[in-house]
Scaffold this active site. Structure first.
Site, short mmCIF file in Angstrom:
data_model
loop_
_atom_site.label_atom_id
_atom_site.label_comp_id
_atom_site.label_asym_id
_atom_site.label_seq_id
_atom_site.Cartn_x
_atom_site.Cartn_y
_atom_site.Cartn_z
N ASP A 15 29.81 -31.59 13.83
CA ASP A 15 30.17 -32.58 12.81
C ASP A 15 30.70 -33.87 13.43
O ASP A 15 31.31 -33.86 14.50
CB ASP A 15 31.24 -31.97 11.88
N HIS A 32 23.13 -39.57 14.42
CA HIS A 32 22.35 -38.33 14.46
C HIS A 32 21.49 -38.28 15.71
O HIS A 32 21.33 -37.22 16.32
CB HIS A 32 21.48 -38.21 13.20
N LEU A 126 19.28 -17.07 26.89
CA LEU A 126 20.04 -17.49 25.70
C LEU A 126 19.18 -17.44 24.43
O LEU A 126 18.05 -17.90 24.42
CB LEU A 126 20.53 -18.94 25.91
C1 IPE Z 1 28.62 -29.29 8.02
O1 IPE Z 1 29.05 -30.61 8.08
C2 IPE Z 1 27.13 -29.22 8.19
C3 IPE Z 1 26.60 -29.56 9.51
C4 IPE Z 1 27.30 -29.88 10.56
C5 IPE Z 1 25.17 -29.50 9.63
P1 IPE Z 1 29.24 -31.49 6.75
O2 IPE Z 1 29.59 -32.85 7.21
O3 IPE Z 1 28.07 -31.34 5.87
O4 IPE Z 1 30.50 -30.75 6.07
P2 IPE Z 1 31.53 -31.31 4.98
O5 IPE Z 1 30.73 -31.95 3.90
O6 IPE Z 1 32.40 -32.30 5.68
O7 IPE Z 1 32.31 -30.12 4.56
C1 IPE Z 2 27.02 -33.72 11.14
O1 IPE Z 2 27.54 -35.00 11.19
C2 IPE Z 2 25.52 -33.73 11.12
C3 IPE Z 2 24.92 -33.28 9.86
C4 IPE Z 2 25.57 -32.85 8.81
C5 IPE Z 2 23.48 -33.33 9.76
P1 IPE Z 2 27.84 -35.82 9.85
O2 IPE Z 2 26.61 -36.56 9.47
O3 IPE Z 2 28.38 -34.91 8.81
O4 IPE Z 2 28.94 -36.83 10.34
P2 IPE Z 2 30.24 -37.26 9.56
O5 IPE Z 2 31.02 -36.00 9.26
O6 IPE Z 2 29.80 -37.95 8.29
O7 IPE Z 2 30.94 -38.15 10.51
MG MG Z 3 30.27 -34.34 8.34
#
Ligand code: IPE
Ligand code: IPE
Ligand code: MG
Length: 237
Positions: A15, A32, A126
């Site tokens: 995240d 991303h 792995l």
């Molecule tokens: C969880 O992150 C999903 C992934 C890392 C793919 P999110 O950014 O979607 O989670 P929330 O919305 O902060 O809980």
């Molecule tokens: C996690 O990073 C990646 C995915 C959920 C695909 P985020 O896109 O949720 O990044 P933040 O949390 O908004 O910074």
């Molecule tokens: Mg996120």
């Protein structure tokens, strides 16, 4: 660090990509892209450490609710990464698997997934599980529905029966769940599997998380005492 305490199964909620990009005045999609680059480093580090199974949360069943531009960018990125990373996986003897509702993706992405799985299927190092269109509740419901269809109506479902129908069936129990990006929640990841996993939260945004940070997490894991409901004395016996 002693190899004895290397977790067999590590799961990571990757995240913080969006915030990482926004802090640089860039679009979230830039984050991303950087996130995928980082994934390679972590996969290689896990393979090197002797982690048996690594499960990465790439796209949740709730992430469809994001702006369309971001979702389609992510889909294109997945196709590209699958094409590009097969060589790296083979070099690391890593076998690719997917958990999640893959049928929700476009035909193009589904065939890229199938192709990459096939191209790494002979590897026996792995086990890399990508959680895509994955939700923990979906996983449990899916398992229950399968059991329901198969079982006699008066048969009670046991924990072992349910676990064997989950998408992680056949993988070692989850030992360590890492979440980067500072949030302290599971966000519908491996909710059944995390029952006795050690949790590790890092404030680093995913594109800033690296092999050194992973080492810190693994060292902390090695120093923890897992008790599974017993007393500390019982565990030490
Ligand atoms: C969880 O992150 C999903 C992934 C890392 C793919 P999110 O950014 O979607 O989670 P929330 O919305 O902060 O809980
Ligand atoms: C996690 O990073 C990646 C995915 C959920 C695909 P985020 O896109 O949720 O990044 P933040 O949390 O908004 O910074
Ligand atoms: Mg996120």
């Amino acid at each position: 660090m002693s190899d004895i305490n290397v977790p067999k199964h590590v799961a990571i909620i990757m995240d913080g990509n969006g915030r990482w990009a926004q802090a640089k005045n860039k679009k979230r999609t830039f984050g991303h892209k950087a996130g995928v680059e980082k994934t390679r480093e972590i996969i290689e580090a896990c393979a090197e450490k002797g982690v048996e199974s690594l499960t990465l949360f790439a796209f949740s069943s709730e992430n469809w609710a994001r702006p369309e531009e971001e979702v389609s960018y992510l889909m294109e990125l997945f196709v590209l990464a699958l094409k590009r990373e097969v060589k790296m996986l083979n070099r690391n003897n890593a076998q690719l698997r997917f958990i999640g509702n893959i049928s929700g993706f476009s035909q193009k992405l589904q065939s890229s997934i199938e192709q990459a799985i096939e191209q790494t299927s002979k590897n026996d190092g792995l086990c890399l599980n990508i959680a895509a269109n994955y939700g923990g509740r979906w996983d449990i419901l899916n398992a229950v529905n399968r059991l329901n269809r198969a079982a006699d109506s008066d048969q009670s479902i046991t924990e072992d029966m349910l676990a064997s129908e989950l998408s992680t069936s056949g993988l070692p129990d989850l030992d360590l769940m890492i979440r980067t990006g500072g949030e302290k929640r599971i966000s519908n990841f491996l909710i059944w599997q995390a029952a006795y996993a050690e949790l590790y939260f890092s404030d680093k945004l995913w594109p800033d998380f690296d092999a050194l940070e992973l080492n810190v997490a693994l060292e902390e894991y090695a120093s923890r005492q897992r008790r599974f409901g017993k007393t500390g004395e019982q565990v030490c016996e």
